[in-house]
Scaffold this active site. Sequence first.
Site, mmCIF file in Angstrom:
data_model
loop_
_atom_site.group_PDB
_atom_site.id
_atom_site.type_symbol
_atom_site.label_atom_id
_atom_site.label_comp_id
_atom_site.label_asym_id
_atom_site.label_seq_id
_atom_site.Cartn_x
_atom_site.Cartn_y
_atom_site.Cartn_z
ATOM 1 N N ASN A 9 1.371 -1.291 0.087
ATOM 2 C CA ASN A 9 0.399 -0.106 0.011
ATOM 3 C C ASN A 9 0.641 1.214 0.395
ATOM 4 O OD1 ASN A 9 -2.238 2.386 0.446
ATOM 5 N ND2 ASN A 9 -2.391 1.503 2.227
ATOM 6 N N TRP A 10 1.132 2.151 -1.256
ATOM 7 C CA TRP A 10 1.405 2.731 -1.281
ATOM 8 C C TRP A 10 1.265 4.491 -0.822
ATOM 9 C CZ3 TRP A 10 3.710 3.254 -7.225
ATOM 10 C CH2 TRP A 10 4.410 1.648 -7.469
ATOM 11 N N LYS A 11 -0.034 4.053 -0.459
ATOM 12 C CA LYS A 11 -0.316 5.690 0.474
ATOM 13 C C LYS A 11 -0.628 6.800 -0.681
ATOM 14 C CE LYS A 11 -0.262 2.620 4.694
ATOM 15 N NZ LYS A 11 0.373 3.488 6.271
ATOM 16 N N HIS A 95 -9.119 1.291 5.225
ATOM 17 C CA HIS A 95 -8.390 1.104 5.911
ATOM 18 C C HIS A 95 -8.461 2.698 6.907
ATOM 19 C CE1 HIS A 95 -4.501 2.507 6.838
ATOM 20 N NE2 HIS A 95 -3.690 1.249 6.267
ATOM 21 N N GLU A 97 -6.743 4.654 8.423
ATOM 22 C CA GLU A 97 -6.197 6.225 7.994
ATOM 23 C C GLU A 97 -7.737 7.011 7.307
ATOM 24 O OE1 GLU A 97 -3.370 5.714 5.662
ATOM 25 O OE2 GLU A 97 -1.864 4.863 7.892
ATOM 26 N N GLU A 167 -5.357 -4.800 10.761
ATOM 27 C CA GLU A 167 -4.139 -4.161 10.768
ATOM 28 C C GLU A 167 -4.590 -2.965 12.150
ATOM 29 O OE1 GLU A 167 -2.163 -2.607 7.214
ATOM 30 O OE2 GLU A 167 -3.781 -1.339 7.334
ATOM 31 N N GLY A 173 2.818 1.925 10.509
ATOM 32 C CA GLY A 173 3.565 3.293 10.365
ATOM 33 C C GLY A 173 4.572 4.110 12.220
ATOM 34 N N SER A 213 3.689 -2.135 10.363
ATOM 35 C CA SER A 213 5.320 -2.078 10.793
ATOM 36 C C SER A 213 5.498 -3.566 10.021
ATOM 37 C CB SER A 213 5.418 -2.199 11.676
ATOM 38 O OG SER A 213 5.162 -0.852 12.056
ATOM 39 N N GLY A 234 3.155 -1.144 4.698
ATOM 40 C CA GLY A 234 3.177 0.319 3.939
ATOM 41 C C GLY A 234 4.393 0.535 3.801
ATOM 42 N N GLY A 235 4.665 1.015 4.837
ATOM 43 C CA GLY A 235 6.556 2.052 4.898
ATOM 44 C C GLY A 235 7.685 1.089 3.911
HETATM 45 P P1 13P Z 1 3.443 0.259 7.658
HETATM 46 O O1 13P Z 1 3.931 -0.863 6.768
HETATM 47 O O2 13P Z 1 3.952 1.531 7.147
HETATM 48 O O3 13P Z 1 3.210 -0.163 9.097
HETATM 49 O O4 13P Z 1 1.610 0.630 7.521
HETATM 50 C C1 13P Z 1 0.627 -0.817 7.161
HETATM 51 C C2 13P Z 1 -0.926 -0.418 6.264
HETATM 52 O O5 13P Z 1 -0.704 0.631 7.216
HETATM 53 C C3 13P Z 1 -0.508 -0.919 4.948
HETATM 54 O O6 13P Z 1 -1.722 -0.471 5.106
#
Ligand code: 13P
Length: 251
Positions: A9-11, A95, A97, A167, A173, A213, A234-235
């Site tokens: 997920n590149w956000k 998600h 967020e 999640e 994050g 993470s 994510g990251g």
């Molecule tokens: P991180 O891997 O950066 O913690 O993010 C997880 C995430 O929200 C994937 O959708």
Amino acid sequence: MRKPVIAGNWKLFKTSGEAVDFVTELVPLVKDIIDVEIVIAPAFTVLATVQKKLEGSGLHLAGQDCFWENEGAYTGEVSPLMLSDAGCSHVIIGHSERRLYFGETDDTVNKKLKAALKGGLTPIFCIGETLEEREAGDTFNVLRTQIAGGLKGIPAGNVNRMVIAYEPVWAIGTGKTASDGQAQEAHKFMRGLLSEFYDWTIAEETRILYGGSVKPENIKGLMAQPDIDGALVGGASLKAESFASIVRFKQ
Ligand code: 13P
């Protein structure tokens, strides 16, 4: 057998040049991996560019969200039909967020899941508790409410076509991954819910991913858990090398 899914997920990251560089580097690193479903979810603006670079690679493209109507006067929205048209096979829905910053609720998530399924997309349905909820001992109640609300009115035959992503909000994050045991406990509970709401076959067939993470260093331990079927990253999905080593978790 549940085929593992590793989704990036590149956000809100990557312009088209950066996206092209990433895919150019990633594809050769994972081209021999056929037993993992590899998914990339870029921003809407680079979907078409990424799709062109993915052609013939076997990798899948996902949107990070979609609206519940296919067309209409809904400024700023993107529909399941438009995602399919751009080459997406998957879409992330609900998600944390989006729930936190954009007012998504179990009800809007439910509408979006139904629309995505109707549009032939594979939804990646996200749920998870906050730190306060976990510390208050509410994790299972929260997961039950989110799963029941998100899946309301969705028939059994559609549920196993989707992917669920657990999640925990406190792990996103923060560098603070759920321990293998904490994640397994939640996944086992969710599979139990699927068997309560549907039946054991559906529960056994539905893939449940962990997110929060995830890194090359912790993916092996997570994937060794019996109820963890993959990861939503994510990251660590923003660098081709780290994403590829997560995809290659079996080696
Ligand atoms: P991180 O891997 O950066 O913690 O993010 C997880 C995430 O929200 C994937 O959708």
